[in-house]
Scaffold this motif. Structure first.
Motif, mmCIF file in Angstrom:
data_model
loop_
_atom_site.group_PDB
_atom_site.id
_atom_site.type_symbol
_atom_site.label_atom_id
_atom_site.label_comp_id
_atom_site.label_asym_id
_atom_site.label_seq_id
_atom_site.Cartn_x
_atom_site.Cartn_y
_atom_site.Cartn_z
ATOM 1 N N THR A 158 0.853 -1.187 0.000
ATOM 2 C CA THR A 158 0.000 0.000 0.000
ATOM 3 C C THR A 158 0.890 1.238 0.000
ATOM 4 O O THR A 158 2.106 1.152 0.160
ATOM 5 C CB THR A 158 -0.917 0.039 1.242
ATOM 6 N N ASP A 159 0.277 2.391 -0.152
ATOM 7 C CA ASP A 159 1.036 3.644 -0.133
ATOM 8 C C ASP A 159 1.660 3.899 1.233
ATOM 9 O O ASP A 159 2.667 4.609 1.347
ATOM 10 C CB ASP A 159 0.128 4.825 -0.508
ATOM 11 N N ASP A 160 1.064 3.338 2.279
ATOM 12 C CA ASP A 160 1.578 3.558 3.629
ATOM 13 C C ASP A 160 2.598 2.500 4.052
ATOM 14 O O ASP A 160 3.224 2.640 5.106
ATOM 15 C CB ASP A 160 0.418 3.549 4.644
ATOM 16 N N GLY A 161 2.737 1.451 3.267
ATOM 17 C CA GLY A 161 3.656 0.373 3.619
ATOM 18 C C GLY A 161 3.054 -0.974 3.270
ATOM 19 O O GLY A 161 1.960 -1.058 2.707
ATOM 20 N N VAL A 162 3.752 -2.027 3.627
ATOM 21 C CA VAL A 162 3.297 -3.379 3.330
ATOM 22 C C VAL A 162 2.448 -3.898 4.485
ATOM 23 O O VAL A 162 2.896 -3.921 5.641
ATOM 24 C CB VAL A 162 4.494 -4.324 3.096
ATOM 25 N N SER B 93 -0.390 -3.943 -7.922
ATOM 26 C CA SER B 93 -1.057 -3.732 -6.640
ATOM 27 C C SER B 93 -1.540 -5.027 -6.001
ATOM 28 O O SER B 93 -2.103 -5.007 -4.920
ATOM 29 C CB SER B 93 -2.257 -2.792 -6.824
ATOM 30 N N GLY B 94 -1.344 -6.132 -6.684
ATOM 31 C CA GLY B 94 -1.821 -7.405 -6.169
ATOM 32 C C GLY B 94 -1.030 -7.861 -4.964
ATOM 33 O O GLY B 94 0.070 -7.385 -4.690
ATOM 34 N N PRO B 95 -1.582 -8.799 -4.221
ATOM 35 C CA PRO B 95 -0.902 -9.303 -3.019
ATOM 36 C C PRO B 95 0.320 -10.132 -3.370
ATOM 37 O O PRO B 95 0.394 -10.739 -4.441
ATOM 38 C CB PRO B 95 -1.977 -10.163 -2.356
ATOM 39 N N PRO C 8 -2.782 -4.784 16.846
ATOM 40 C CA PRO C 8 -1.714 -3.971 16.265
ATOM 41 C C PRO C 8 -1.953 -3.666 14.793
ATOM 42 O O PRO C 8 -2.710 -4.358 14.108
ATOM 43 C CB PRO C 8 -0.479 -4.867 16.439
ATOM 44 N N SER C 9 -1.299 -2.622 14.314
ATOM 45 C CA SER C 9 -1.292 -2.330 12.887
ATOM 46 C C SER C 9 -0.458 -3.381 12.174
ATOM 47 O O SER C 9 0.660 -3.693 12.594
ATOM 48 C CB SER C 9 -0.697 -0.941 12.636
ATOM 49 N N LEU C 10 -1.000 -3.931 11.102
ATOM 50 C CA LEU C 10 -0.271 -4.943 10.345
ATOM 51 C C LEU C 10 0.771 -4.330 9.419
ATOM 52 O O LEU C 10 1.492 -5.051 8.731
ATOM 53 C CB LEU C 10 -1.250 -5.811 9.554
ATOM 54 N N ILE C 11 0.849 -2.986 9.411
ATOM 55 C CA ILE C 11 1.903 -2.296 8.670
ATOM 56 C C ILE C 11 3.107 -2.059 9.580
ATOM 57 O O ILE C 11 4.253 -2.238 9.173
ATOM 58 C CB ILE C 11 1.399 -0.959 8.093
#
Length: 361
Positions: free
Chosen positions: A33-37, A82-84, A299-302
């Motif tokens: 994502t734009d914020d991280g993985v 953008s795919g996983p 928790p955040s997963l990023i």
């Protein structure tokens, strides 16, 4: 326009194939994502024998549903940046799915494996009748079946899952069914081709307790009738208390504890499992104290916490000389068939559970 069947066979290496019906090895599902993985699933492994039931439990955001969608091959987004990012192995009856072509996985989906989705109202098409959607899934894998034969099969399935007047309701639309009936119709759709693996993602969410019990009893009865392996995904340990043979507890995209259901309820090994059990209402005994929720938020997963992902919420994280914040715990055997990922020594965990946790459960 129909898909042209692939001539490429599934990866089927006998020397690597596990003996279990379903085996997941070091599965990782990361979403850029734009914020991280987003590390939704990060190194998950488990097995499921034929005819057995596995319960996967954990809070929202722990990676439960992503795991189930990965097994079904529904995260495939080939050719898109953008795919996983999916790695690891998923073996289903001796066939490896992560390295298989999308066409091969699509042919297995519905026939070899099927899924009961969390929200039938959004999972079912609003413009087609319930019967039409069951018939479509059946004829996809039985192209020679006549229309009347497929319709009769749909009526039989609706009758089997407890839909009243199935010969009339087969022509009803999803919005004309109640929540419990939609869930039953979704189960009928999943069972259209007698799958060997049935995945139920939060099958009782938003249903009242009476209907919840009926749905769980139905899944249990159908498993015995069809001999399917079942994965029940839920945030509620009470849902799998009597249904699951084994339970896997997820937190932050990882497995923190897994083992036989009886052991997990009688002798849980991980502080997170203690928290889930403490927040579960009980009707088999007088409740002396209020339910004790797990403090804090998932928790955040990023940006997962360093060390053990549960350490910011764990009341015992300060008993390990900083290991909880610096080292990721390994999933080690605590008893035969029972594993936990916790830095606390086994003797300490047993003492804490006996003195502090068990009296409150």
């Amino acid at each position: 326009m129909t898909d042209t069947p692939s001539t490429e066979p599934l990866v089927d290496l006998a020397k690597d194939a596990p003996s279990e019906f379903l085996a997941v090895r070091d599965l990782r599902v990361h979403f850029p994502t734009d914020d991280g993985v987003v590390k939704s699933v990060d190194g998950l492994s488990f097995t499921l024998e034929r005819g057995k039931t596995l319960g996967i439990v954990g809070e929202s955001g722990s990676g439960k549903s992503v795991t189930s969608l990965s097994v079904m091959g529904l995260h495939r987004n080939v050719g898109k940046k953008s795919g996983p990012r999916i790695s690891g192995e998923i073996w289903l009856d001796g066939k490896e799915l992560v390295g298989a072509s999308p066409e091969e996985v699509r042919r297995l989906r519905g026939q070899k494996m099927a899924m009961i989705f969390q929200d039938p109202l959004t999972a079912m098409h609003p413009f087609y009748s319930v019967g039409h959607q069951i018939i479509e899934g059946y004829r996809q894998h039985h192209p020679d079946a006549k229309k009347q034969q497929a319709r009769d099969h749909a009526i039989q399935l609706l009758d089997r899952v407890g839909i009243p007047q199935p010969d009339k309701r087969v022509d009803s639309y999803p919005h004309e069914f109640s929540g419990g009936m939609r869930q039953r119709a979704m189960i009928a759709m999943a069972l259209a081709n007698d799958p060997s693996l049935l995945i139920a993602d939060e099958p009782t969410t938003a249903l009242d307790v009476t209907v919840q019990a009926q749905i769980l009893d139905l899944i249990r009865d159908l498993q015995k009738e069809f001999g399917s392996s079942v994965i029940i995904i839920t945030h509620d340990l009470g849902v799998v208390a009597e249904l699951a043979d084994d339970i896997l507890v997820m937190y932050g995209g990882k497995c923190v504890e897994k083992g036989p259901a009886a052991d997990l309820f009688d002798k849980p090994e991980h502080p997170y499992t203690w928290g889930l059990l403490g927040s579960m209402p009980r009707i088999d005994r007088d409740l002396q104290d209020r339910l004790i929720p797990v403090k804090g938020s998932p928790p955040s997963l990023i940006n997962l916490p360093s060390g053990c992902a549960f350490n910011p919420r764990c009341p015992y994280a300060d008993r390990n000389e900083g290991r909880c914040t610096s080292e990721v715990p390994e999933l080690v055997e605590a008893a035969p068939g029972h594993r936990a990922a916790c830095h606390l020594p086994a003797e300490t965990r047993h003492r804490i559970f006996a003195e502090e946790i068990a009296p409150r459960l």
